[in-house]
Design a protein around this motif. Structure first.
Motif, PDB file in Angstrom:
ATOM      1  N   VAL A   1       0.875  -1.174   0.000  1.00 37.31           N
ATOM      2  CA  VAL A   1       0.000   0.000   0.000  1.00 37.31           C
ATOM      3  C   VAL A   1       0.910   1.222   0.000  1.00 37.31           C
ATOM      4  N   SER A   2       0.887   1.971  -1.080  1.00 38.04           N
ATOM      5  CA  SER A   2       1.895   3.013  -1.270  1.00 38.04           C
ATOM      6  C   SER A   2       1.670   4.214  -0.343  1.00 38.04           C
ATOM      7  N   GLU A   3       0.432   4.577  -0.079  1.00 39.60           N
ATOM      8  CA  GLU A   3       0.148   5.837   0.606  1.00 39.60           C
ATOM      9  C   GLU A   3       0.042   5.622   2.122  1.00 39.60           C
ATOM     10  N   ASP A   4       0.761   6.426   2.903  1.00 34.99           N
ATOM     11  CA  ASP A   4       0.866   6.217   4.359  1.00 34.99           C
ATOM     12  C   ASP A   4      -0.487   6.130   5.052  1.00 34.99           C
ATOM     13  N   SER A   5      -1.380   7.041   4.763  1.00 34.69           N
ATOM     14  CA  SER A   5      -2.631   7.058   5.557  1.00 34.69           C
ATOM     15  C   SER A   5      -3.455   5.804   5.288  1.00 34.69           C
ATOM     16  N   ARG A   6      -3.461   5.348   4.015  1.00 35.39           N
ATOM     17  CA  ARG A   6      -4.211   4.121   3.736  1.00 35.39           C
ATOM     18  C   ARG A   6      -3.537   2.935   4.432  1.00 35.39           C
ATOM     19  N   ARG A   7      -2.185   2.930   4.382  1.00 31.29           N
ATOM     20  CA  ARG A   7      -1.480   1.803   4.988  1.00 31.29           C
ATOM     21  C   ARG A   7      -1.725   1.774   6.510  1.00 31.29           C
ATOM     22  N   ASN A   8      -1.718   2.958   7.117  1.00 33.38           N
ATOM     23  CA  ASN A   8      -1.956   3.024   8.567  1.00 33.38           C
ATOM     24  C   ASN A   8      -3.354   2.517   8.918  1.00 33.38           C
ATOM     25  N   LYS A   9      -4.322   2.870   8.079  1.00 32.92           N
ATOM     26  CA  LYS A   9      -5.704   2.388   8.316  1.00 32.92           C
ATOM     27  C   LYS A   9      -5.758   0.879   8.191  1.00 32.92           C
ATOM     28  N   LEU A  10      -5.066   0.360   7.166  1.00 28.49           N
ATOM     29  CA  LEU A  10      -5.067  -1.096   6.956  1.00 28.49           C
ATOM     30  C   LEU A  10      -4.401  -1.804   8.135  1.00 28.49           C
ATOM     31  N   VAL A  11      -3.276  -1.272   8.594  1.00 30.53           N
ATOM     32  CA  VAL A  11      -2.557  -1.868   9.738  1.00 30.53           C
ATOM     33  C   VAL A  11      -3.453  -1.859  10.976  1.00 30.53           C
ATOM     34  N   LYS A  12      -4.156  -0.750  11.176  1.00 31.80           N
ATOM     35  CA  LYS A  12      -5.068  -0.631  12.327  1.00 31.80           C
ATOM     36  C   LYS A  12      -6.143  -1.715  12.258  1.00 31.80           C
ATOM     37  N   LEU A  13      -6.724  -1.873  11.074  1.00 33.73           N
ATOM     38  CA  LEU A  13      -7.769  -2.886  10.866  1.00 33.73           C
ATOM     39  C   LEU A  13      -7.205  -4.282  11.114  1.00 33.73           C
ATOM     40  N   LEU A  14      -6.071  -4.580  10.518  1.00 37.85           N
ATOM     41  CA  LEU A  14      -5.502  -5.933  10.636  1.00 37.85           C
ATOM     42  C   LEU A  14      -5.055  -6.228  12.067  1.00 37.85           C
ATOM     43  N   ASN A  15      -4.625  -5.183  12.769  1.00 38.80           N
ATOM     44  CA  ASN A  15      -4.236  -5.363  14.181  1.00 38.80           C
ATOM     45  C   ASN A  15      -5.406  -5.842  15.034  1.00 38.80           C
ATOM     46  N   GLU A  16      -6.620  -5.529  14.584  1.00 34.74           N
ATOM     47  CA  GLU A  16      -7.813  -5.979  15.311  1.00 34.74           C
ATOM     48  C   GLU A  16      -8.049  -7.473  15.109  1.00 34.74           C
ATOM     49  N   HIS A  17      -7.384  -8.040  14.125  1.00 33.62           N
ATOM     50  CA  HIS A  17      -7.679  -9.441  13.775  1.00 33.62           C
ATOM     51  C   HIS A  17      -6.504 -10.373  13.963  1.00 33.62           C
ATOM     52  N   GLY A  18      -5.311  -9.818  14.130  1.00 31.98           N
ATOM     53  CA  GLY A  18      -4.180 -10.731  14.258  1.00 31.98           C
ATOM     54  C   GLY A  18      -2.903 -10.010  14.583  1.00 31.98           C
ATOM     55  N   LYS A  19      -1.788 -10.571  14.152  1.00 32.35           N
ATOM     56  CA  LYS A  19      -0.458 -10.132  14.575  1.00 32.35           C
ATOM     57  C   LYS A  19       0.408  -9.736  13.378  1.00 32.35           C
ATOM     58  N   ARG A  20       1.060  -8.588  13.528  1.00 35.31           N
ATOM     59  CA  ARG A  20       1.975  -8.192  12.459  1.00 35.31           C
ATOM     60  C   ARG A  20       3.276  -8.959  12.632  1.00 35.31           C
ATOM     61  N   VAL A  21       3.666  -9.717  11.612  1.00 39.56           N
ATOM     62  CA  VAL A  21       4.877 -10.524  11.718  1.00 39.56           C
ATOM     63  C   VAL A  21       5.999  -9.984  10.840  1.00 39.56           C
ATOM     64  N   GLN A  22       5.625  -9.140   9.893  1.00 33.89           N
ATOM     65  CA  GLN A  22       6.614  -8.412   9.102  1.00 33.89           C
ATOM     66  C   GLN A  22       6.009  -7.062   8.756  1.00 33.89           C
ATOM     67  N   TYR A  23       6.823  -6.150   8.216  1.00 39.67           N
ATOM     68  CA  TYR A  23       6.303  -4.798   7.981  1.00 39.67           C
ATOM     69  C   TYR A  23       5.083  -4.788   7.078  1.00 39.67           C
ATOM     70  N   SER A  24       5.038  -5.716   6.118  1.00 41.90           N
ATOM     71  CA  SER A  24       3.807  -5.708   5.300  1.00 41.90           C
ATOM     72  C   SER A  24       3.188  -7.104   5.277  1.00 41.90           C
ATOM     73  N   CYS A  25       3.071  -7.650   6.482  1.00 45.07           N
ATOM     74  CA  CYS A  25       2.605  -9.039   6.563  1.00 45.07           C
ATOM     75  C   CYS A  25       2.013  -9.337   7.948  1.00 45.07           C
ATOM     76  N   PHE A  26       0.761  -9.815   7.939  1.00 46.32           N
ATOM     77  CA  PHE A  26       0.077 -10.179   9.178  1.00 46.32           C
ATOM     78  C   PHE A  26      -0.286 -11.656   9.157  1.00 46.32           C
ATOM     79  N   GLU A  27      -0.280 -12.261  10.338  1.00 46.56           N
ATOM     80  CA  GLU A  27      -0.852 -13.591  10.508  1.00 46.56           C
ATOM     81  C   GLU A  27      -2.141 -13.405  11.285  1.00 46.56           C
ATOM     82  N   ILE A  28      -3.238 -13.938  10.741  1.00 42.79           N
ATOM     83  CA  ILE A  28      -4.496 -13.821  11.479  1.00 42.79           C
ATOM     84  C   ILE A  28      -5.171 -15.181  11.557  1.00 42.79           C
TER      85      ILE A  28
END
Lengths: 88, 88
Positions: free
Chosen positions: B9-36
């Protein structure tokens, strides 16, 4: 077997070397993510080569097996990279 | 079911929103990678929310199911992110 290889490599020259190595084995589907198809015994050789490239104090490379039975449940949202022609 | 979610996700604000959403469902294991870990029917809702956040002309979010049978073959090379305490 198909594997997904994801990585965080901070330093450009190490990352370029890793990309070059992974390009020999599969397809880049995201900026830090490759899909490869490889026999398990050859995966061990690849891991050996990966370990020679990265700095294990700062970098990380994760390898996730993707079993055939779940191919159909892979979801790709948004714009694909040019060479990501994988038909699901 | 466990899923790996990788994204560009190139744009910071969209990426931050996505990270926030994914954090609600699982764990960030790499900078652009979640395990849920999520039920398939709830995954559809998550995908709906992801599509509202990203720009599908420029960004990409991929979702790979990781079946239980292959957990033991997941390989993590190098330095883990702090919260990636997953014991394999």
């Amino acid at each position: 077997m198909k594997y997904l290889i994801t990585y965080d490599v901070s330093e450009d020259s190490r990352r370029n070397k890793l990309v070059k190595l992974l390009n020999e084995h599969g397809k880049r589907v995201q900026y830090s993510c490759f899909e490869i198809e490889i026999y398990p015994q050859n995966l061990e050789l690849l891991i050996f080569d990966i370990k020679k490239i990265i700095n294990s104090e700062t970098d990380r490379v994760y390898i996730f097996p993707i079993s055939k039975g779940v191919y159909q449940f892979i979801k790709k949202i948004g714009k694909r990279l040019e060479n990501d022609d994988m038909v699901l």
